[in-house]
Design a protein around this motif. Structure first.
Motif, PDB file in Angstrom:
ATOM      1  N   ASN A  49       1.872  28.710 -21.714  1.00 16.83           N
ATOM      2  CA  ASN A  49       0.955  27.823 -22.648  1.00 16.83           C
ATOM      3  C   ASN A  49      -0.279  27.887 -23.389  1.00 16.83           C
ATOM      4  OD1 ASN A  49      -0.474  27.905 -20.688  1.00 16.83           O
ATOM      5  ND2 ASN A  49       0.809  27.688 -19.120  1.00 16.83           N
ATOM      6  N   TYR A 399       0.004  19.844 -29.770  1.00 15.10           N
ATOM      7  CA  TYR A 399       0.341  18.940 -29.135  1.00 15.10           C
ATOM      8  C   TYR A 399       1.815  18.508 -29.107  1.00 15.10           C
ATOM      9  CZ  TYR A 399      -1.721  14.767 -30.771  1.00 15.10           C
ATOM     10  OH  TYR A 399      -2.037  13.483 -31.844  1.00 15.10           O
ATOM     11  N   THR A 400       2.152  17.965 -27.938  1.00 15.86           N
ATOM     12  CA  THR A 400       3.921  16.981 -28.376  1.00 15.86           C
ATOM     13  C   THR A 400       3.479  15.907 -27.893  1.00 15.86           C
ATOM     14  OG1 THR A 400       4.325  18.078 -26.189  1.00 15.86           O
ATOM     15  CG2 THR A 400       5.072  19.321 -27.644  1.00 15.86           C
ATOM     16  N   LEU A 405       6.244  17.657 -32.085  1.00 13.95           N
ATOM     17  CA  LEU A 405       4.591  17.537 -32.599  1.00 13.95           C
ATOM     18  C   LEU A 405       3.860  17.595 -33.376  1.00 13.95           C
ATOM     19  CD1 LEU A 405       5.581  21.302 -32.602  1.00 13.95           C
ATOM     20  CD2 LEU A 405       5.421  21.174 -31.197  1.00 13.95           C
ATOM     21  N   PRO A 428      10.600  19.402 -28.235  1.00 18.79           N
ATOM     22  CA  PRO A 428       9.452  20.346 -27.949  1.00 18.79           C
ATOM     23  C   PRO A 428       9.357  20.105 -26.630  1.00 18.79           C
ATOM     24  CG  PRO A 428       9.134  19.425 -30.169  1.00 18.79           C
ATOM     25  CD  PRO A 428      10.205  18.158 -29.524  1.00 18.79           C
ATOM     26  N   ALA A 431       4.365  24.478 -24.170  1.00 16.27           N
ATOM     27  CA  ALA A 431       2.884  23.948 -25.247  1.00 16.27           C
ATOM     28  C   ALA A 431       3.004  24.590 -26.478  1.00 16.27           C
ATOM     29  CB  ALA A 431       1.381  24.245 -24.300  1.00 16.27           C
ATOM     30  N   PRO A 432       2.413  23.720 -27.415  1.00 17.12           N
ATOM     31  CA  PRO A 432       2.891  24.633 -29.016  1.00 17.12           C
ATOM     32  C   PRO A 432       1.723  25.845 -28.715  1.00 17.12           C
ATOM     33  CG  PRO A 432       2.033  22.512 -29.195  1.00 17.12           C
ATOM     34  CD  PRO A 432       2.361  22.914 -27.808  1.00 17.12           C
ATOM     35  N   ASN A 433       2.008  26.604 -29.139  1.00 13.48           N
ATOM     36  CA  ASN A 433       0.758  28.180 -29.314  1.00 13.48           C
ATOM     37  C   ASN A 433       0.628  28.573 -30.749  1.00 13.48           C
ATOM     38  OD1 ASN A 433       0.542  30.541 -26.635  1.00 13.48           O
ATOM     39  ND2 ASN A 433       2.328  28.734 -26.364  1.00 13.48           N
ATOM     40  N   ILE A 441       2.457  27.047 -35.992  1.00 10.32           N
ATOM     41  CA  ILE A 441       2.397  27.564 -34.343  1.00 10.32           C
ATOM     42  C   ILE A 441       3.601  27.567 -33.952  1.00 10.32           C
ATOM     43  CG2 ILE A 441       2.743  26.113 -32.905  1.00 10.32           C
ATOM     44  CD1 ILE A 441       0.950  24.008 -34.640  1.00 10.32           C
ATOM     45  N   TYR A 443       6.979  27.528 -30.621  1.00 20.04           N
ATOM     46  CA  TYR A 443       7.021  26.255 -30.121  1.00 20.04           C
ATOM     47  C   TYR A 443       8.415  26.307 -29.224  1.00 20.04           C
ATOM     48  CZ  TYR A 443       9.779  23.285 -33.132  1.00 20.04           C
ATOM     49  OH  TYR A 443      10.769  22.655 -33.912  1.00 20.04           O
ATOM     50  N   ASN A 444       9.137  26.231 -28.183  1.00 21.92           N
ATOM     51  CA  ASN A 444      10.563  26.334 -27.690  1.00 21.92           C
ATOM     52  C   ASN A 444      10.753  25.110 -27.634  1.00 21.92           C
ATOM     53  OD1 ASN A 444       9.229  27.946 -24.842  1.00 21.92           O
ATOM     54  ND2 ASN A 444      10.862  28.591 -26.103  1.00 21.92           N
ATOM     55  N   ARG A 445      12.222  24.699 -28.220  1.00 26.35           N
ATOM     56  CA  ARG A 445      13.517  23.747 -28.186  1.00 26.35           C
ATOM     57  C   ARG A 445      14.558  23.738 -27.876  1.00 26.35           C
ATOM     58  NH1 ARG A 445      15.966  20.978 -31.847  1.00 26.35           N
ATOM     59  NH2 ARG A 445      15.620  22.525 -33.837  1.00 26.35           N
TER      60      ARG A 445
END
Length: 468
Positions: A49, A399-400, A405, A428, A431-433, A441, A443-445
């Motif tokens: 996160n 944030y999502t 995003l 997504p 947490a976007p980093n 940025i 992120y996971n998906r």
């Protein structure tokens, strides 16, 4: 300085500085950003996160979970290059099984080529599986892959050791200067005692570790370990908090306040402090989660008479002398929404959290670590869906929401959708980093179908103004 503000000003028109929050326009058309799928391997690629980028922004650390609840079943920590997609294994657990030991939730030091992650206790098996009280923090130096450095010491056998804890540390986060590390903690000794004493509970706490080796006797069981850091709990909790008071029964999901602490009302700087979520009981006895702060002294090794930092066979570890625990918010409903970790702006002036607005929609709010009236930061017609992070300049938060995003400017509430709106299965997650320079940025998906469906890492890179 992040290039993001210049990109937005050039590509979308100058932001309406000073507009009221409720009147600020949401830019629904996705911004002009480059989006790439960085990973493609048929495995999970879970990013933590926060703090997943190397200090130079060239690498992202991840674990190979395909489900973020399965740390105990996951045995590999790796990193991927943001430019080439090259992946390198940093650590693989020996003798990994479905019961452990397990690794996950890796973070990168902001000042060194070192990553830190959860590691289950080494003797994990079917009778002693990975659990909340059976994990510790392990680091890997990038130039020494495969060589674990045990950070926090662990000793569950009396006599307990000052500077060692007796359970499981989790979700480790580096302070802004990379010297201290925070974590959430569950105590194995209290967990076992609770099985025979109904007045006792294993209550989650927040802890901190600081440099200073702690030696623990090696009895050959692999239950205990020495550590390179001195670890303590810094939050006071109780099984039965008094109604309508600031006593808490649980402390969790913390963050460091500011890169270098925050300014107090008298103008003095509190160099190190933690913001955390604390569960209180209101006057009616209902559990409510509020924002708390723990101001930390420079020395965390001093214990009060009769209050051992290591705890006893019947009491949990005690808080060091000089820690000041304060409640910051006094709301009716408290923090609400999806699980998230508190975040602060880099200058330490504002703690960010989620709560329902007057419409019952989960939004971002902010409050000073000195207390005062909270401020609503987003006013979207849809709820925030997960954890969030502010950019390195403290101007934007990512944030999502609405299966996309978003970023919101903290000063104005102006909001921009960064991606297309995905279907529920492809949205997504986590947490976007932000990268250290604020240009990217991560992120996971999930990508794929059925047995070929895996959590992948995506990058959003903000284009330079010259491309418009």
């Amino acid at each position: 300085m992040s290039p993001l503000p210049a990109v937005i000003a050039y590509g979308l028109g100058t932001l309406a500085l000073g507009c009221s929050l409720m009147a600020c326009r949401i830019e629904e058309k996705p911004m002009n950003v480059n989006e790439i799928q960085l990973t493609n391997a048929p495995q999970g690629h879970t990013i933590h996160n926060t703090q997943v980028f190397s200090k130079d922004g060239q690498w992202i650390v991840f674990d190979t979970r395909n489900d973020d609840t399965q740390i105990g079943r996951t045995g590999r920590i790796a990193m991927v290059n943001v430019h080439t997609g090259e992946t390198r294994t940093l650590y693989q657990t020996p003798n990994q099984s479905p019961d452990g030991p397990g690794v996950g939730a890796a973070t990168w030091s902001p000042v060194a080529d070192r990553v830190l992650f959860i590691h289950g206790i080494r003797n994990a098996d079917a009778s002693r599986p990975y659990s909340m009280t059976r994990r510790t923090g392990v680091a890997i130096d990038i130039d020494l892959p495969g060589q674990p450095v045990f950070m926090d010491a662990r000793n569950i056998i009396p006599p307990f050791t000052k500077g060692a804890l007796r359970g499981g540390t989790h979700a480790h986060t580096w302070s802004g200067d990379g010297q201290w590390i925070s974590f959430t903690y569950n105590d194995h000794v209290m967990e076992q005692l609770a099985q025979t004493d109904s007045a006792v509970s294993d209550l989650r706490m927040v802890g901190v570790m600081v440099p200073g080796r702690v030696a623990v006797p090696d009895d050959g069981s692999l239950e205990n370990n020495s550590g390179e850091y001195f670890a303590v709990v810094v939050t006071a909790v109780t099984e039965c908090p008094t109604r309508g008071t600031d006593e808490i029964e649980r402390a969790f999901d913390e963050c460091w306040i500011g890169t270098h602490g925050y300014l107090k009302p008298d103008g003095k700087r509190q160099r190190r402090a933690i913001a955390f979520q604390g569960k209180v009981r209101n006057a009616e006895g209902r559990a409510v989660t509020e924002v708390f702060v723990a101001d930390l002294p420079d020395d965390l090794t001093e214990e009060a008479d009769g209050q051992p930092l290591a705890g006893t066979a019947t009491t949990r570890p005690c808080v060091p002398v000089g820690v000041i625990q304060r409640r910051i918010t006094f709301s009716v409903a408290g923090i609400e929404g999806p699980r998230h970790w508190l975040r602060t702006t880099p200058d330490g002036e504002m703690i960010l959290y989620l709560a329902n607005d007057h419409r019952g929609i989960v939004q971002l709010f902010g409050v000073s670590p000195n207390g005062g009236e909270p401020r609503q930061l987003t006013a979207n017609p849809f709820p925030v869906q997960g954890p969030f992070n502010s950019d390195p300049d403290g101007r934007w938060v990512a944030y999502t929401a609405d299966n996309s995003l978003f970023i919101t400017e903290l000063a104005t509430g102006d909001t921009h959708r960064l991606t297309a709106r995905f279907e529920d299965a492809d949205k997504p997650v986590g947490a976007p980093n932000w990268s250290p320079d604020g240009s990217t940025i991560a992120y996971n998906r999930y990508v794929g179908e059925g047995d070929g469906r895996f959590l992948q890492i995506f990058l959003l890179t903000f284009q330079e103004p010259s491309v418009y």
